[in-house]
Enzyme design. Structure first.
Site, PDB file in Angstrom:
ATOM      1  N   LYS A  50     -21.749 -30.063 -15.260  1.00 17.94           N
ATOM      2  CA  LYS A  50     -23.059 -29.679 -14.737  1.00 17.94           C
ATOM      3  C   LYS A  50     -23.189 -28.158 -14.766  1.00 17.94           C
ATOM      4  O   LYS A  50     -22.532 -27.450 -14.013  1.00 17.94           O
ATOM      5  CB  LYS A  50     -23.265 -30.173 -13.303  1.00 17.94           C
ATOM      6  CG  LYS A  50     -24.743 -30.051 -12.923  1.00 17.94           C
ATOM      7  CD  LYS A  50     -24.982 -29.953 -11.450  1.00 17.94           C
ATOM      8  CE  LYS A  50     -24.746 -28.587 -10.893  1.00 17.94           C
ATOM      9  NZ  LYS A  50     -25.671 -27.537 -11.353  1.00 17.94           N
ATOM     10  N   GLY A 103     -17.732 -20.988  -8.556  1.00 22.12           N
ATOM     11  CA  GLY A 103     -18.974 -20.611  -7.887  1.00 22.12           C
ATOM     12  C   GLY A 103     -18.676 -19.970  -6.551  1.00 22.12           C
ATOM     13  O   GLY A 103     -17.612 -19.377  -6.355  1.00 22.12           O
ATOM     14  N   SER A 104     -19.601 -20.131  -5.623  1.00 30.77           N
ATOM     15  CA  SER A 104     -19.472 -19.424  -4.353  1.00 30.77           C
ATOM     16  C   SER A 104     -18.421 -20.085  -3.452  1.00 30.77           C
ATOM     17  O   SER A 104     -18.158 -21.288  -3.545  1.00 30.77           O
ATOM     18  CB  SER A 104     -20.818 -19.399  -3.639  1.00 30.77           C
ATOM     19  OG  SER A 104     -21.241 -20.707  -3.377  1.00 30.77           O
ATOM     20  N   THR A 105     -17.864 -19.290  -2.551  1.00 32.56           N
ATOM     21  CA  THR A 105     -16.858 -19.810  -1.625  1.00 32.56           C
ATOM     22  C   THR A 105     -17.463 -20.882  -0.718  1.00 32.56           C
ATOM     23  O   THR A 105     -16.813 -21.880  -0.411  1.00 32.56           O
ATOM     24  CB  THR A 105     -16.243 -18.641  -0.816  1.00 32.56           C
ATOM     25  OG1 THR A 105     -15.540 -17.790  -1.743  1.00 32.56           O
ATOM     26  CG2 THR A 105     -15.268 -19.124   0.239  1.00 32.56           C
ATOM     27  N   GLY A 109     -17.608 -24.039  -2.628  1.00 29.89           N
ATOM     28  CA  GLY A 109     -16.217 -24.460  -2.848  1.00 29.89           C
ATOM     29  C   GLY A 109     -15.674 -25.174  -1.618  1.00 29.89           C
ATOM     30  O   GLY A 109     -15.011 -26.209  -1.719  1.00 29.89           O
ATOM     31  N   GLU A 134     -12.451 -21.982  -8.268  1.00 29.65           N
ATOM     32  CA  GLU A 134     -12.415 -20.561  -8.619  1.00 29.65           C
ATOM     33  C   GLU A 134     -13.628 -19.947  -7.947  1.00 29.65           C
ATOM     34  O   GLU A 134     -14.763 -20.200  -8.362  1.00 29.65           O
ATOM     35  CB  GLU A 134     -12.441 -20.425 -10.146  1.00 29.65           C
ATOM     36  CG  GLU A 134     -11.882 -19.107 -10.612  1.00 29.65           C
ATOM     37  CD  GLU A 134     -12.944 -18.060 -10.746  1.00 29.65           C
ATOM     38  OE1 GLU A 134     -13.133 -17.309  -9.763  1.00 29.65           O
ATOM     39  OE2 GLU A 134     -13.585 -17.994 -11.787  1.00 29.65           O
ATOM     40  N   CYS A 152     -17.089 -12.665 -10.690  1.00 34.07           N
ATOM     41  CA  CYS A 152     -16.266 -13.003  -9.524  1.00 34.07           C
ATOM     42  C   CYS A 152     -15.119 -12.035  -9.328  1.00 34.07           C
ATOM     43  O   CYS A 152     -14.728 -11.753  -8.209  1.00 34.07           O
ATOM     44  CB  CYS A 152     -15.758 -14.430  -9.637  1.00 34.07           C
ATOM     45  SG  CYS A 152     -14.969 -14.760 -11.198  1.00 34.07           S
ATOM     46  N   GLU A 175     -19.081 -10.246  -0.501  1.00 37.52           N
ATOM     47  CA  GLU A 175     -19.268 -10.228  -1.953  1.00 37.52           C
ATOM     48  C   GLU A 175     -20.757 -10.019  -2.225  1.00 37.52           C
ATOM     49  O   GLU A 175     -21.571 -10.877  -1.892  1.00 37.52           O
ATOM     50  CB  GLU A 175     -18.801 -11.561  -2.552  1.00 37.52           C
ATOM     51  CG  GLU A 175     -18.912 -11.583  -4.058  1.00 37.52           C
ATOM     52  CD  GLU A 175     -18.450 -12.902  -4.675  1.00 37.52           C
ATOM     53  OE1 GLU A 175     -18.787 -13.970  -4.141  1.00 37.52           O
ATOM     54  OE2 GLU A 175     -17.750 -12.846  -5.704  1.00 37.52           O
TER      55      GLU A 175
HETATM   56  P1  NAI Z   1     -23.381 -21.696  -6.063  1.00 34.90           P
HETATM   57  O1  NAI Z   1     -21.959 -21.736  -5.690  1.00 34.90           O
HETATM   58  O2  NAI Z   1     -24.378 -22.304  -5.158  1.00 34.90           O
HETATM   59  O3  NAI Z   1     -23.581 -22.390  -7.495  1.00 34.90           O
HETATM   60  C1  NAI Z   1     -22.555 -22.670  -8.409  1.00 34.90           C
HETATM   61  C2  NAI Z   1     -22.711 -24.086  -8.959  1.00 34.90           C
HETATM   62  O4  NAI Z   1     -22.487 -25.044  -7.930  1.00 34.90           O
HETATM   63  C3  NAI Z   1     -24.083 -24.415  -9.511  1.00 34.90           C
HETATM   64  O5  NAI Z   1     -23.912 -25.192 -10.671  1.00 34.90           O
HETATM   65  C4  NAI Z   1     -24.716 -25.216  -8.405  1.00 34.90           C
HETATM   66  O6  NAI Z   1     -25.718 -26.083  -8.850  1.00 34.90           O
HETATM   67  C5  NAI Z   1     -23.552 -26.007  -7.888  1.00 34.90           C
HETATM   68  N1  NAI Z   1     -23.660 -26.511  -6.512  1.00 34.90           N
HETATM   69  C6  NAI Z   1     -24.371 -25.983  -5.480  1.00 34.90           C
HETATM   70  N2  NAI Z   1     -24.194 -26.736  -4.377  1.00 34.90           N
HETATM   71  C7  NAI Z   1     -23.357 -27.737  -4.692  1.00 34.90           C
HETATM   72  C8  NAI Z   1     -22.775 -28.827  -3.970  1.00 34.90           C
HETATM   73  N3  NAI Z   1     -23.016 -29.022  -2.682  1.00 34.90           N
HETATM   74  N4  NAI Z   1     -21.943 -29.656  -4.621  1.00 34.90           N
HETATM   75  C9  NAI Z   1     -21.666 -29.464  -5.907  1.00 34.90           C
HETATM   76  N5  NAI Z   1     -22.180 -28.470  -6.645  1.00 34.90           N
HETATM   77  C10 NAI Z   1     -23.008 -27.597  -6.051  1.00 34.90           C
HETATM   78  O7  NAI Z   1     -23.756 -20.190  -6.328  1.00 34.90           O
HETATM   79  P2  NAI Z   1     -25.211 -19.544  -6.173  1.00 34.90           P
HETATM   80  O8  NAI Z   1     -25.921 -19.992  -4.950  1.00 34.90           O
HETATM   81  O9  NAI Z   1     -25.887 -19.779  -7.423  1.00 34.90           O
HETATM   82  O10 NAI Z   1     -24.823 -18.025  -5.899  1.00 34.90           O
HETATM   83  C11 NAI Z   1     -24.671 -17.565  -4.570  1.00 34.90           C
HETATM   84  C12 NAI Z   1     -23.504 -16.662  -4.435  1.00 34.90           C
HETATM   85  O11 NAI Z   1     -22.327 -17.294  -4.900  1.00 34.90           O
HETATM   86  C13 NAI Z   1     -23.545 -15.410  -5.257  1.00 34.90           C
HETATM   87  O12 NAI Z   1     -24.280 -14.414  -4.644  1.00 34.90           O
HETATM   88  C14 NAI Z   1     -22.114 -15.058  -5.383  1.00 34.90           C
HETATM   89  O13 NAI Z   1     -21.688 -14.371  -4.232  1.00 34.90           O
HETATM   90  C15 NAI Z   1     -21.435 -16.388  -5.459  1.00 34.90           C
HETATM   91  N6  NAI Z   1     -21.103 -16.805  -6.817  1.00 34.90           N
HETATM   92  C16 NAI Z   1     -19.844 -16.641  -7.248  1.00 34.90           C
HETATM   93  C17 NAI Z   1     -19.508 -16.990  -8.531  1.00 34.90           C
HETATM   94  C18 NAI Z   1     -18.138 -16.827  -9.046  1.00 34.90           C
HETATM   95  O14 NAI Z   1     -17.912 -16.861 -10.235  1.00 34.90           O
HETATM   96  N7  NAI Z   1     -17.149 -16.672  -8.196  1.00 34.90           N
HETATM   97  C19 NAI Z   1     -20.491 -17.508  -9.462  1.00 34.90           C
HETATM   98  C20 NAI Z   1     -21.795 -17.706  -8.902  1.00 34.90           C
HETATM   99  C21 NAI Z   1     -22.068 -17.343  -7.623  1.00 34.90           C
END
Ligand code: NAI
Length: 786
Positions: free
Chosen positions: A191, A243-245, A248, A265, A299, A393
Site C-alpha cells: 500500500k 512511516g511515522s512513529t 508504527g 522503520e 527519516c 521530528e
Molecule cells: P504516516 O505514518 O501516517 O503514513 C505512512 C503510511 O502509513 C501511509 O501509507 C499511510 O496511509 C499509512 N497509515 C496511516 N495510518 C495507518 C494505520 N493505522 N494502519 C496502517 N497504515 C497506516 O505518515 P504521515 O501522516 O503521512 O506523516 C506524518 C509524519 O510522519 C511526518 O511529519 C513525519 O514526521 C513522519 N513520517 C516519517 C517517515 C519516515 O520515513 N520515517 C515517512 C513519512 C512520515
C-alpha cells in the site's frame, strides 16, 4: 578580467526545465484514473480521490480508496500465487528480478519525472539519487535470490507480506520492501502512501510488462484505513512499515499476538556532529545533503547539528553563506535544490513547529522560498536541548545548531533523544570518529558523509526509530524464517498463583529458602510472600512471589551493570566457560533437583546434559558471532557491528525448568546484554538454584537478575518498562498478545511465538537466530580508498 568575474558572479541561473510530457502522457493513457493492481491486472477505478502535484496544487490523477474487500482480494491473489513463486529456484526468481531491473532502467526517466510531479522532490534528486538506488536495489536482490539456497539453507519465506510505505521516497521505499520479499520467495500486497501512489502504479505496469507472474505483486491504494485493513488481514504473515512513529506504534498494537513478522522503520531526530578538526567545507556540504535533501522529509535527516565550540562561529558563517545560495522552487528545474513540501497540511505543521521554536527562544536564519507549498531552508540557533525543535521530528528543511565543548558533551547531546536512527560524524581523526561511532545510539553512522544508502548496507533504527533492518544479507534474513520446530504441547495460559502470606519460603519439594536475585544479591521479594508451585506432574513447592517493584529494581540493576556490555568478548567467553564448568561440577546436585520436581532420571539427565552443552556452545560463540564488512559504493566500506541490545527481559517457557532459562540466558549474556529473567511459574526452582552457579562464575552482579512469580503479569510489567531494550517471551498466546501490546510504548523489539512452544531439547532451542535476536546492528559507513 575582473569585469568578467564580476559578471559571472552576478549571473543568475536560468531555468533548465525537465519535460513532464512523457509522464503526463502516461497518466493520460489511463485517463488519469486508476484502480488497484490485483492478480496481474488493474481493477476498475472506484471511490476515487485526487492526487495532487504539491508544487502547483494541480490534480494529477484520481486513485481508488482501497476497501477491506479490495485488500482481501489482493491478499487472496498473493496467497494463491505464493506456493508457485516460492517453488521456483532462486535462479528462476533472480531472472524475474533482473528482468524487472532492466525494465526499470528503460523507464527510469519517466519514473523520475513522475516521482517529481507526485512528490515535489527536485528532479536532480529523483534522477540522480532515487532512481539509481531503486535499480541498484532490484539488481542486488536478483543476486540475493540467485545465492539464496547457499546463503540461507533450510530457510523458508513467510508467505504473503503486507507492506506499507510513506510518501517521502515512494518508489525507493517500494524497492526496499518489494525486492527482498520477492527474492526470498514471498508474494506481497503493497500500500503506497495516499499522497504519492503514482510510481507504485507505474511499477505495477512495469512488473506486468516484465512478465512477473500474476498475483506475485499486488498494489492497493488508499489511506490509513486501507493500511489498517492490510495490517489486520489474517492472510498476511509478515508486515513491513515505514512511516511515522505514531502509526508504527498503532501497527505494533494492532498486530500484537497474531504471530505476524514485523519490522518498523520510523522517525528520527538524527545528530550531525562536527568536531574541531573536521573539514568544515565538506561538513557544510554534508549538512546540505543531510537536511535539505528532499526538503528535509527524510527519516534519517541530520536535523540536529552539534558543532565543537572552537569552530562553531566559522562553521555557522560558512553554513549561512551556503544557505543563501540554495535554490528553493520548481522541482522540475534541474537547478532546484529544495522542492515542494508534500502537502499544505505538512507545510503548516512545519511552520507551526518553527513558530513554537521561536516562542521558546530559537533564533532563525532562513533562505528564500517562493510562495505556495514551499518552505525555506531554516537554521535555528539558540535552541535548548529540551525544547520542541531539538526534540520533535519536524520533517522539513529545518535544522538546529548547538555548540559542544568536549566529545563527552557531544555524545550526551547526540544520545539525548528518544529516537535512534542515524548519525553523521565529521572529523579528520579516524580514532575519534570511530570512538564516537561506537558510543552513538543509532542504527546507522556515517563518517564524513551523510544520508548514504546502498542495497548491500543494512539500514534501520533502535529505540523509537523502530526495529528490523533493510538491505544486504541482514535485510534478506528478515524475509525468511526457519521452519518452526514445535513441541507437541503448546504453552498454556497460567492460573494466578496461590500465595502464602508472610510465611517462610521453605516447604515441601525444596530444602532451603529460595530468594530472588537482583543486582548480584539474593533478596526477599518486596511482597514478603511466597507462592505455591507445581501442579500436574510437577511436584508441589514454594517460591518467592515477585511483583512490579522487584521487576523495577531488577531492570535498574541490569541497567547499572554497563560494564558487562563494555567488557571484551574474550572476557565474556571466559566467564561463560567457567559457568559451564561450574554447572558440570554440580551435575549430580542439579540432576537430583530436576528429579525432585518429578522428572524421571533419564529425562532429568538429558535436560541437564543439553543445558551444559548449550552453555559451552554459547561460550564458544561469545567471541565469534559478529558483524561483517560490505563493499558498497566505491570509496566507502560499511561495517555492520552486532551490538548488544542493552537490557533484555527473558520470559521462560513452563517446560524444561533448567534448559528453558539456560537457552534464553546464555545467548543474551554471551552478546553482552544484561538481563531480567522470569522463570517458569510452575517450576522456577532450578532457575533460582542457578544463582549459586552464577555467583561462583565471576559474573558481575546485576548482569543476570531473576524474579519468580506470576509469570505473565511480571512479563507485562517488563514489556511496558521504558528502560528495557528488548524482550523475549516464550509463554502462551494470550501472554504474547499482552506483552506485544504493552511493548508499544518504547517500541522495544519483542520475540514471541504465539500458538506454540519451541522444542527446546532439539536444535530449535539453540542457534544463531538467538544470537541475532540478542543483538542489534549498527552500520558504520567509513571512507575507504577515497
Ligand atoms: P504516516 O505514518 O501516517 O503514513 C505512512 C503510511 O502509513 C501511509 O501509507 C499511510 O496511509 C499509512 N497509515 C496511516 N495510518 C495507518 C494505520 N493505522 N494502519 C496502517 N497504515 C497506516 O505518515 P504521515 O501522516 O503521512 O506523516 C506524518 C509524519 O510522519 C511526518 O511529519 C513525519 O514526521 C513522519 N513520517 C516519517 C517517515 C519516515 O520515513 N520515517 C515517512 C513519512 C512520515
Amino acid at each position: 578580467m575582473n569585469k568578467v568575474i564580476a559578471a559571472l558572479e552576478s549571473m543568475d541561473y536560468g531555468p533548465s526545465l525537465e519535460d513532464p510530457g512523457p509522464a503526463l502522457a502516461w497518466l493520460q493513457a489511463s485517463e488519469a484514473r486508476f484502480g488497484h493492481f490485483i492478480n496481474g491486472r488493474f481493477t476498475p477505478p472506484r471511490e476515487t480521490f485526487a492526487v495532487l502535484n504539491p508544487a502547483t496544487g494541480a490534480e494529477l490523477a484520481q486513485v481508488s480508496q482501497g476497501s477491506a474487500a479490495d485488500v482481501d482480494a489482493a491478499v487472496r491473489a498473493a496467497q494463491s500465487a505464493q506456493p508457485k513463486w516460492a517453488a521456483l529456484s532462486g535462479h528462476e526468481r533472480a531472472k524475474h528480478l533482473y528482468a524487472l531491473t532492466r525494465h526499470l532502467q528503460q523507464h527510469a526517466r519517466l519514473l523520475a519525472v513522475l516521482e517529481v510531479l507526485d512528490s515535489g522532490k527536485p528532479v536532480r534528486e529523483a534522477r540522480d539519487i532515487d532512481l539509481p538506488l531503486v535499480i541498484r536495489h532490484f539488481c542486488h536482490h536478483a543476486g540475493q535470490a540467485e545465492i539464496l539456497e547457499d546463503e540461507f539453507p533450510g530457510h523458508l519465506p513467510y508467505g504473503v507480506c503486507g507492506q506499507i510505505i510513506p510518501w517521502n521516497f515512494p518508489l525507493l521505499m517500494l524497492a526496499w520492501k518489494v525486492a527482498p520479499a520477492l527474492a526470498a520467495g514471498n508474494t506481497l500486497v503493497l500500500k503506497p502512501a495516499e499522497y504519492t501512489p503514482l510510481t507504485a502504479l507505474a511499477f505495477a505496469e512495469i512488473a506486468r510488462e516484465a512478465g512477473l507472474p500474476k498475483g506475485v505483486v499486488n498494489i492497493v491504494t488508499g489511506d490509513g484505513v486501507t493500511g489498517a485493513a492490510l495490517v489486520a488481514h489474517p492472510g498476511v504473515s509478515r508486515l513491513a512499515f515505514t512511516g511515522s512513529t505514531g502509526v508504527g506504534r498503532q501497527i505494533r498494537r494492532d498486530s500484537a499476538g497474531t504471530g505476524k513478522g514485523l519490522s518498523l522503520e520510523l522517525g528520527g531526530k538524527s545528530p550531525f556532529l562536527v568536531f574541531a578538526d573536521a573539514d568544515l567545507d565538506a561538513a557544510v556540504e554534508g549538512v546540505v545533503e543531510s537536511i535539505w535533501q528532499n526538503q528535509g522529509q527524510v527519516c534519517c535527516a541530520g536535523s540536529r547539528i552539534l558543532v565543537a565550540e572552537a569552530v562553531a562561529g566559522r562553521f555557522t558563517s560558512l553554513l549561512k553563506r551556503r544557505m543563501a545560495r540554495l535554490i528553493t522552487g520548481n522541482p522540475l528545474d534541474k537547478n532546484t535544490d529544495i522542492g515542494a513540501i508534500i502537502d499544505p497540511k505538512q507545510r503548516a505543521r512545519i511552520a507551526d513547529l518553527v513558530a513554537l521554536g521561536v516562542a521558546e527562544g530559537a533564533e532563525l536564519f532562513q533562505g528564500a522560498a517562493p510562495p505556495g507549498c514551499f518552505y525555506p531552508p531554516t537554521l535555528a540557533l539558540g535552541v535548548e536541548p529540551a525544547s520542541t525543535l531539538a526534540r520533535e521530528e519536524v520533517f522539513g528543511p529545518v535544522v538546529t545548531l548547538t555548540a559542544f565543548r568536549t566529545p563527552e558533551d557531544a555524545i550526551a547531546l547526540a544520545n539525548n533523544s528518544r529516537y535512534g536512527l542515524a548519525a553523521s560524524v565529521w572529523s579528520e581523526n579516524v580514532t575519534l570518529a570511530m570512538d564516537i561511532a561506537a558510543r552513538l545510539k543509532a542504527g546507522v553512522v556515517w563518517i564524513n558523509a551523510a544520508n548514504l544508502l546502498d542495497a548491500a548496507a543494512p539500514f534501520g533504527g533502535i529505540r523509537e526509530s523502530g526495529f528490523g533492518r533493510e538491505g544486504g544479507r541482514d535485510g534478506m534474513a528478515e524475509y525468511l524464517r526457519l521452519p518452526p520446530a514445535r513441541a507437541s504441547r503448546a504453552e498454556a495460559d497460567l492460573p494466578p498463583p496461590v500465595t502464602r502470606p508472610g510465611e517462610a519460603m521453605a516447604g515441601p519439594g525444596i530444602d532451603r529458602t529460595l530468594k530472588l536475585y537482583i543486582g548480584g544479591k539474593q533478596v526477599r521479594p518486596d511482597s514478603g510472600y511466597s507462592y505455591r508451585t507445581g501442579g500436574g506432574k510437577i511436584a508441589p513447592g514454594l517460591a518467592p512471589l515477585g511483583g512490579r517493584k522487584d521487576i523495577r529494581n531488577a531492570v535498574e540493576a541490569a541497567r547499572a551493570a554497563k560494564g558487562w556490555t563494555a567488557t571484551s568478548a574474550h572476557n565474556r567467553a571466559q566467564v561463560l566457560y567457567y559457568l559451564g564448568e561450574n554447572l558440570s561440577a554440580r551435575a549430580a546436585e542439579f540432576g537430583a533437583r530436576l528429579q525432585s520436581l518429578g522428572q524421571k532420571p533419564a529425562a532429568a539427565g538429558a535436560e541437564l546434559a543439553t543445558a551444559i552443552r548449550r552453555i559451552f556452545w554459547y561460550a564458544a560463540q561469545a567471541d565469534k558471532y559478529d558483524g561483517r564488512v560490505q563493499a558498497c559504493k566505491a570509496a566507502h566500506l560499511t561495517l555492520t557491528i552486532a551490538e548488544a541490545c542493552g537490557t533484555m527481559g527473558l520470559v521462560c517457557p513452563e517446560a524444561f525448568p533448567l534448559l528453558g532459562p539456560v537457552s534464553l540466558l546464555l545467548p543474551a549474556i554471551a552478546m553482552g546484554n544484561r538481563v531480567v529473567l522470569i522463570p517458569s511459574q510452575s517450576q522456577p526452582q532450578l532457575a533460582l538454584e542457578l544463582i549459586q552457579v552464577l555467583e561462583t562464575s565471576d559474573l558481575p552482579g546485576g548482569v543476570v537478575n531473576i524474579v519468580s512469580g506470576p509469570r505473565d503479569e511480571l512479563a507485562r510489567t517488563l514489556a511496558a518498562h521504558e528502560d528495557l531494550d528488548a524482550l523475549w517471551y516464550f509463554g502462551s498466546s494470550a501472554g504474547a498478545r499482552a506483552v506485544e501490546e504493552a511493548s508499544a510504548g518504547n517500541l522495544k523489539p519483542v520475540w514471541s511465538e504465539p500458538g506454540g512452544a519451541r522444542s527446546w531439547a532439539t536444535g530449535a532451542g539453540q542457534g544463531r537466530e538467538f544470537l541475532a535476536r540478542a543483538t542489534q546492528l549498527k552500520t558504520i559507513w567509513l571512507p575507504y580508498g577515497a
